[in-house]
Enzyme design. Structure first.
Site, PDB file in Angstrom:
ATOM      1  N   ARG A   1      -4.204  -2.495   7.460  1.00 40.69           N
ATOM      2  CA  ARG A   1      -2.895  -1.929   7.769  1.00 40.69           C
ATOM      3  C   ARG A   1      -2.185  -2.923   8.686  1.00 40.69           C
ATOM      4  O   ARG A   1      -2.815  -3.534   9.565  1.00 40.69           O
ATOM      5  CB  ARG A   1      -3.024  -0.592   8.495  1.00 40.69           C
ATOM      6  CG  ARG A   1      -3.413   0.579   7.614  1.00 40.69           C
ATOM      7  CD  ARG A   1      -2.313   0.966   6.638  1.00 40.69           C
ATOM      8  NE  ARG A   1      -2.634   2.146   5.852  1.00 40.69           N
ATOM      9  CZ  ARG A   1      -3.215   2.139   4.644  1.00 40.69           C
ATOM     10  NH1 ARG A   1      -3.540   1.000   4.077  1.00 40.69           N
ATOM     11  NH2 ARG A   1      -3.449   3.273   4.006  1.00 40.69           N
TER      12      ARG A   1
ATOM     13  N   GLU B   1       6.577  -2.762   7.592  1.00 34.44           N
ATOM     14  CA  GLU B   1       6.331  -2.783   6.148  1.00 34.44           C
ATOM     15  C   GLU B   1       7.353  -1.874   5.478  1.00 34.44           C
ATOM     16  O   GLU B   1       7.458  -0.718   5.908  1.00 34.44           O
ATOM     17  CB  GLU B   1       4.903  -2.293   5.879  1.00 34.44           C
ATOM     18  CG  GLU B   1       4.468  -2.562   4.461  1.00 34.44           C
ATOM     19  CD  GLU B   1       2.977  -2.279   4.245  1.00 34.44           C
ATOM     20  OE1 GLU B   1       2.128  -2.815   4.977  1.00 34.44           O
ATOM     21  OE2 GLU B   1       2.687  -1.498   3.337  1.00 34.44           O
TER      22      GLU B   1
ATOM     23  N   HIS C   1       1.565  -5.056  -0.405  1.00 30.51           N
ATOM     24  CA  HIS C   1       0.631  -3.918  -0.304  1.00 30.51           C
ATOM     25  C   HIS C   1       0.157  -3.488  -1.714  1.00 30.51           C
ATOM     26  O   HIS C   1       0.431  -2.364  -2.142  1.00 30.51           O
ATOM     27  CB  HIS C   1       1.297  -2.747   0.436  1.00 30.51           C
ATOM     28  CG  HIS C   1       0.290  -1.791   1.033  1.00 30.51           C
ATOM     29  ND1 HIS C   1       0.496  -1.121   2.218  1.00 30.51           N
ATOM     30  CD2 HIS C   1      -0.934  -1.392   0.601  1.00 30.51           C
ATOM     31  CE1 HIS C   1      -0.543  -0.345   2.480  1.00 30.51           C
ATOM     32  NE2 HIS C   1      -1.425  -0.499   1.510  1.00 30.51           N
TER      33      HIS C   1
HETATM   34  C1  GLV Z   1      -4.032   1.747   0.457  1.00 34.21           C
HETATM   35  O1  GLV Z   1      -3.534   1.117   1.320  1.00 34.21           O
HETATM   36  C2  GLV Z   1      -4.961   2.822   0.681  1.00 34.21           C
HETATM   37  O2  GLV Z   1      -5.152   3.233   1.839  1.00 34.21           O
HETATM   38  O3  GLV Z   1      -5.525   3.313  -0.302  1.00 34.21           O
END
Ligand code: GLV
Length: 323
Positions: free
Chosen positions: A236, A265, A284
């Site tokens: 993250r 983000e 992402h």
């Molecule tokens: C993606 O970032 C997830 O947490 O699955």
């Protein structure tokens, strides 16, 4: 039959959505911008289920507006946007989608490392710009074989990255809040966080975002790393202090960065990180394959339908019984 009332704050892969629609009357937010809180609060007045997306904060205030809610699900493994304790206080189950995204996410993490090490994205830009001439080439990358990879956060995805790294001839060390007892099985050796920072040629971050891991990588941590180090974040964005990373990449405290997650983000197109030549950023996409996103959506649907029917959820983060 009376259908369950369900709110969705975003999209879900079609086979799972169709299963949900058979048993539920679904109100779905279809715009790209996140659903405004007032609209969401209004929709939640009579909702029994909520399929939430990572851009929505589920907190005490939201739950106060959702008196009938039994179950919340998210098609993701991470749940840093969810106040789990508040859900538990309200007797609401929360389900996530672990396991099914392990290989896709490990592939992406390792791809970022390979692309950075071998400058694949730079090479493509170079060729596409028409700069490729006989005898004139771009700067060299590095070998991965024989290098030490440090994995920060050794869960299922970390173990899958370790397996890939071993196949590429890397030596693997890891740091995890709880030391694993099966180092040999995962082919990685435990080190303390500080030792890992100093030893690793490449660092891949996979730890969940929590109070403890927010800002885990700041100026001090980058200054302990090798000036030749590659830094990959697939966890993250807020696990990393973005200004500190920018400074570390600009001043040569580390060599290269590759990020699938950022803070903020999305990263605005004019962000200073994007002006650097020693960085690669993807939007992402850790779990973004058709097969994996379909499996995640199906598991989210399994969680939702189980919670609505008062059955245990296949993947529940908190209490696992009906309201
Ligand atoms: C993606 O970032 C997830 O947490 O699955």
């Amino acid at each position: 039959m009376n259908k369950y009332k369900v709110v969705m704050t975003g999209g879900l892969m079609v086979p799972a959505l169709e299963r949900i629609q058979k048993e539920c009357a679904v109100k779905q937010w279809e715009k790209v911008d996140p659903i405004p809180r007032e609209i969401l609060f209004d929709w939640l007045k009579d909702a029994e289920g909520l399929i939430v997306t990572g851009n929505i904060r589920v907190d005490e205030e939201l739950l106060q507006h959702a008196p009938k809610l039994k179950v919340i699900v998210q098609a993701a493994v991470g749940y840093d946007n969810i106040d789990i304790e508040a859900c538990t206080r309200h007797g609401i189950l929360f389900g996530n989608t672990p396991g099914v995204l392990v290989d896709a996410t490990a592939d992406l993490a390792f791809s970022l490392l390979l692309c950075s090490a071998r400058r694949i994205h730079e090479g493509w830009d170079f060729v596409r710009a028409g700069s490729w001439r006989p005898g004139y080439n771009m700067s060299f990358g590095i070998d991965l074989a024989g290098k030490t990879l440090g994995i920060v956060g050794m869960g299922q995805i970390g173990a899958a990255v370790a397996k890939r790294a071993r196949a590429f001839g890397m030596n693997v060390i890891y740091y995890n809040r709880n030391r694993r007892i099966d180092d040999e099985k995962i082919g990685a050796t435990y080190e303390t966080f500080d030792v890992l920072l100093g030893k690793a040629d490449c660092v891949i971050v996979l730890t969940p975002l929590s109070k403890e891991t927010r800002g885990l990588f700041g100026r001090e941590q980058f200054s302990r790393m090798k000036p030749t180090a590659y830094f990959i974040n697939v966890s993250r964005g807020p696990v990393v202090d973005t200004d500190a990373l920018l400074d570390a990449l600009k001043t040569g405290k580390i060599a290269y960065g590759a990020l699938d997650v950022t803070d903020p983000e999305p990263l605005p197109g004019d962000h200073p990180l994007l002006k650097l030549s020693n960085i690669l950023v993807t939007p992402h996409i850790g779990s973004a394959t058709t097969e994996t996103r379909t499996a995640m959506a199906q598991l989210a649907a399994d969680n939702l339908l189980a919670g609505l029917a008062g059955r245990p959820l296949p993947a529940c983060v908190n209490i696992n019984k009906g309201k």
